[in-house]
Design an enzyme around this catalytic site. Structure first.
Site, PDB file in Angstrom:
ATOM      1  N   CYS A   1      26.500  31.343 -49.463  1.00 43.10           N
ATOM      2  CA  CYS A   1      25.674  31.233 -47.761  1.00 43.10           C
ATOM      3  C   CYS A   1      26.332  30.220 -47.389  1.00 43.10           C
ATOM      4  CB  CYS A   1      24.529  30.765 -48.319  1.00 43.10           C
ATOM      5  SG  CYS A   1      23.313  31.378 -49.256  1.00 43.10           S
ATOM      6  N   ASP A   2      26.440  29.269 -47.446  1.00 43.56           N
ATOM      7  CA  ASP A   2      26.803  27.762 -46.908  1.00 43.56           C
ATOM      8  C   ASP A   2      27.981  27.191 -46.996  1.00 43.56           C
ATOM      9  OD1 ASP A   2      23.595  28.064 -46.462  1.00 43.56           O
ATOM     10  OD2 ASP A   2      23.461  26.908 -48.142  1.00 43.56           O
TER      11      ASP A   2
ATOM     12  N   CYS B   1      23.766  28.488 -53.180  1.00 45.29           N
ATOM     13  CA  CYS B   1      24.105  29.381 -52.041  1.00 45.29           C
ATOM     14  C   CYS B   1      25.728  29.592 -51.697  1.00 45.29           C
ATOM     15  CB  CYS B   1      23.237  29.953 -51.903  1.00 45.29           C
ATOM     16  SG  CYS B   1      24.455  31.441 -51.216  1.00 45.29           S
TER      17      CYS B   1
END
Ligand code: NAP
Length: 305
Positions: free
Chosen positions: A137-138, A134
């Site tokens: 997200c990261d 992701c």
């Protein structure tokens, strides 16, 4: 719980919340089970450019919250719990969750899909230490660093573009010489200036010390192996449907997708499938939303019979 819901939906992505909106607006009592945050995969998408009505694009999580609010405005109830066992065959369906057991006259399965793994040694151990599924997200953990994205579909291209704004350098490793994503997306990546395409190549090995330090990519024609030093690898090689819970009850195809036609009816009366978990040709937010509307309408018709 004593209440028997007219409609219980499993999954709070665009399919689930559209079904909740249509069901609730039709006057059904609607419960929606969501185990994590609303939005499903959409909720972790930085920018959605192809959902109608947002000429500047829209953040996936923001869109998810709007979909949730829209359904709840008409009385749909979100239940934060994970379905862990289902009994779908009877007139009253039973849904055992991590919290309590719910009952409903109709059920819409809308659990979507999860990212597919590369299946390489060390991949699971390095998750969170250089391997991610992701980018939104990261991605921030890799500011100013070098990363590789694996895949050639919409997710890989969107991830590579997103990461090109954060990272110093992005490799896009694809097993063919042509992206599955639309051509215009490739042009956007070329314009970014810091994305290097590694065509016709697959990742053969993940390199690591304490954490991921690089990878070995192999060209499928020349068999030449190239070591790419990088701090992160973002895997974007498609999805696998989240249908393990329904196995043995609802008919699934060879890849694990729920067999249901355009009317979203599954092999079990009163049970419908909507969104990415359904066997169908195009998996997009807009087609998930479309499924949600169709499935809720079919559920309403089923209840009226
Ligand atoms: P996808 O379209 O299935 O693409 C997967 C990519 O990974 C393909 O390029 C495929 O290569 C490659 N691949 C598959 N298995 C591989 C393996 N074992 N090793 C190396 N490469 C592998 O998956 P996706 O990009 O996650 O998208 C899933 C669905 O969501 C699609 O329908 C997509 O259009 C949709 N989506 C839409 C948006 C958006 O509209 N904004 C954003 C993201 C996703 P080949 O091309 O050679 O098969």
């Amino acid at each position: 719980m004593d209440e028997i819901f007219d409609l219980m939906i499993i999954g709070g992505g665009p399919a689930g919340y559209t079904a909740a909106l249509y069901g609730a607006r039709a006057g059904l009592s609607v419960g929606l089970l969501e185990k994590l945050a609303p939005g499903g995969q959409m909720g972790t998408t930085d920018m959605v450019d192809n959902y109608p009505g947002f000429p500047e694009g829209v953040n996936g999580f923001e869109l998810a919250m709007k979909m949730k609010a829209g359904a709840e405005r008409f009385g749909a109830k979100t239940i934060s719990a994970e379905a862990i066992a289902l009994e779908l065959s009877g007139d009253i369906k039973t849904l055992k969750t991590s919290r309590e057991t719910y009952t409903a006259r109709t059920v819409i399965l809308a659990t979507g899909a999860q990212p597919r793994e590369l299946g390489l040694p060390g991949e699971r151990e390095l998750r969170g230490r250089g391997i991610s599924y992701c980018a939104t997200c990261d991605g921030m953990f890799y500011r100013g660093k070098t990363v590789a994205v694996v895949g050639g579909g919409n997710t890989a291209v969107a991830d590579a573009l997103y990461l090109s704004r954060i990272c110093e350098k992005v490799y896009l490793i694809h097993r063919r010489d042509k992206l599955r994503a639309p051509q215009v997306q490739q042009q956007n990546l070329e314009k970014a200036g810091n994305v290097e395409f590694i065509w016709d190549s697959t990742v053969k090995e993940l390199l690591s010390e304490q954490r991921l330090s690089g990878l070995i990519a192999e060209n499928k024609h020349t068999l030449e192996r190239r070591e790419l030093r990088c701090d992160g690898v973002f895997v974007a090689v498609g999805q696998v449907p989240e249908t393990g819970l329904f196995k043995g009850q609802v008919e699934l195809d060879g890849s694990g997708y729920v067999v249901a036609g355009e009317d979203c009816r599954t092999s079990i009366p009163g049970v419908f499938a909507a969104g990415d978990l359904r066997a169908k040709p195009l998996r997009q937010i807009v087609t998930a939303a479309s499924d949600g509307a169709v499935a809720a309408t079919a559920a309403q018709e089923f209840l009226d019979m």
